[in-house]
Enzyme design. Structure first.
Site, PDB file in Angstrom:
ATOM      1  N   GLU A 221       0.875  -1.169   0.000  1.00 37.13           N
ATOM      2  CA  GLU A 221       0.000   0.000   0.000  1.00 37.13           C
ATOM      3  C   GLU A 221       0.910   1.215   0.000  1.00 37.13           C
ATOM      4  O   GLU A 221       1.568   1.518   1.000  1.00 37.13           O
ATOM      5  CB  GLU A 221      -0.913   0.026   1.231  1.00 37.13           C
ATOM      6  CG  GLU A 221      -1.848   1.221   1.221  1.00 37.13           C
ATOM      7  CD  GLU A 221      -2.550   1.438   2.541  1.00 37.13           C
ATOM      8  OE1 GLU A 221      -3.146   2.517   2.706  1.00 37.13           O
ATOM      9  OE2 GLU A 221      -2.503   0.544   3.403  1.00 37.13           O
ATOM     10  N   CYS A 255      -2.128   7.544   3.575  1.00 35.50           N
ATOM     11  CA  CYS A 255      -1.730   7.241   2.200  1.00 35.50           C
ATOM     12  C   CYS A 255      -2.850   7.518   1.198  1.00 35.50           C
ATOM     13  O   CYS A 255      -2.593   7.957   0.080  1.00 35.50           O
ATOM     14  CB  CYS A 255      -1.300   5.777   2.080  1.00 35.50           C
ATOM     15  SG  CYS A 255       0.081   5.321   3.150  1.00 35.50           S
TER      16      CYS A 255
END
Length: 366
Positions: A221, A255
């Site tokens: 990720e 993120c």
């Protein structure tokens, strides 16, 4: 080894841990469904028994409020453990292949789910407990051994997890390694059967290269510039509320947070107004966000971007250097070459770009 003295696990210790876990996996111990369930339950009690200690560690590292840490780190872990316990028997069961009479009667072929082996989990500092334990839950459910490597940036969480993992989980199959960049490089030289990583794209490239040497599959990720696009027919009120929440949660250190917003010129001014309104609502009368920027380096980087931008700061732009808590900042009147649009911001700064979204969509359709 004591992290307060700046020491991490040595290369020899890392090799010993890896060898122990490899040997454990070969015994077949982790394939036992009862063992997997017990480790998941132990992980539940790890969180349950030490909730306040975990909240305090996150507070030390990120200066984040207990409410926000509970909603982001702890609630997600608990939900995942219960979900995996409810479904592990179905996920691990063999699947019979074929739907005709002979296949059903004879059971000639089936899919059997086998654990991969020893996995490496490299966590991130923005959610220092969640992003270590969530992939560990999956690894345990799959019947794998695991080495977990928390971020060295969030020292309090790293040290607490070292103690808790050792006390609650099976140390022959699950271990925590404390490591900086050189030690992590050494760790990545070892053969793993899968690698989980959450973090930056640049570090992801290094991990991918190291994994490729052993043909190790990876799950990553990574960060990126995730824009929100608001057309003239959008529900501006709802859009402003959702973006204010997602952009400034955890001080924008997420993120998948909205990096910047493209807003159709027909609703631009209304959106900016409502974005400021919802910022104030979520702050509950406070001036700065309740979560601090993780360290001075990132604090300096964010304020350097604000000094470099040629846009107009509509609100925010300040903060407390002592607590590293920033004001939620909205910037308008930007062009596409502005410093705020050249990289992932990873902080509580929201650039709003006026655009003819309707015209752009029409052009794409044509």
């Amino acid at each position: 080894m004591d992290l307060e003295n700046g020491r991490y696990e040595s290369a020899e210790e890392v090799h010993t841990i890896h060898s122990t876990l490899t040997s454990t996996f070969r015994t077949g111990q982790t394939k036992d469904i009862a063992w997997r369930k017990w480790q998941l339950k132990q992980l539940w009690w790890l969180v349950e028994d030490n909730e306040q200690a975990i909240l305090d560690a996150i507070k030390d590292d990120l200066n984040r409020s207990e409410v926000e840490s509970y909603l982001t780190d702890l609630a997600g872990i608990r939900k995942d453990i219960l979900y995996h316990l409810d479904n592990i028997d179905v996920w691990a069961a063999d699947e019979i292949i074929g739907d005709n009479f002979i296949a059903r009667r004879l059971g000639l072929a089936r899919i059997r789910k086998e654990p991969l082996g020893v996995v490496l989990i490299i966590g991130a500092w923005n959610f220092p407990v969640l992003l270590v334990l969530q992939p560990l839950i999956a690894a345990i459910t799959a019947g794998c051994c695991a080495i977990i490597k928390p971020s060295e940036v969030t020292v309090a969480c790293q040290n607490l997890l070292q103690d808790l993992v050792t006390r609650y989980l099976d140390s022959t199959a699950i271990r925590l390694v404390r490591a900086g960049v050189p030690e992590t490089t050494t760790l990545l030289e070892l053969p793993f059967n899968h690698i989980f990583f959450t973090g930056s794209t640049n570090v992801g490239r290094h991990i991918s290269a190291a994994a490729a040497i052993h043909l190790t599959p990876v799950t990553m990720e990574l960060g990126g510039q995730s824009p929100a696009i608001i057309g003239r027919s959008a529900d501006v009120e709802r859009a402003a509320k959702c973006i204010a929440y997602s952009k400034f949660l955890n001080a924008g250190q997420i993120c998948l947070a909205v990096n910047h917003v493209f807003v159709d010129e027909a609703v631009h001014d209304k959106f900016v107004d409502r974005l400021q309104y919802w910022n104030n609502q979520f702050l509950h009368g406070q001036q700065t966000i309740t979560t601090g920027i993780v360290n001075q380096q990132n604090w300096n980087r964010l304020f350097a971007l604000l000094h470099q931008t040629k846009g107009t700061i509509i609100c925010g732009g300040g903060g407390s250097n002592e607590s590293r808590r920033m004001e939620p900042t909205v910037v308008t009147d930007l062009d596409m070459d502005d410093a705020l649009l050249l990289e992932e911001i990873f902080g509580p700064i929201c650039p709003v770009v006026k655009a003819n979204v309707h015209q752009a969509c029409q052009a794409i359709k044509e």
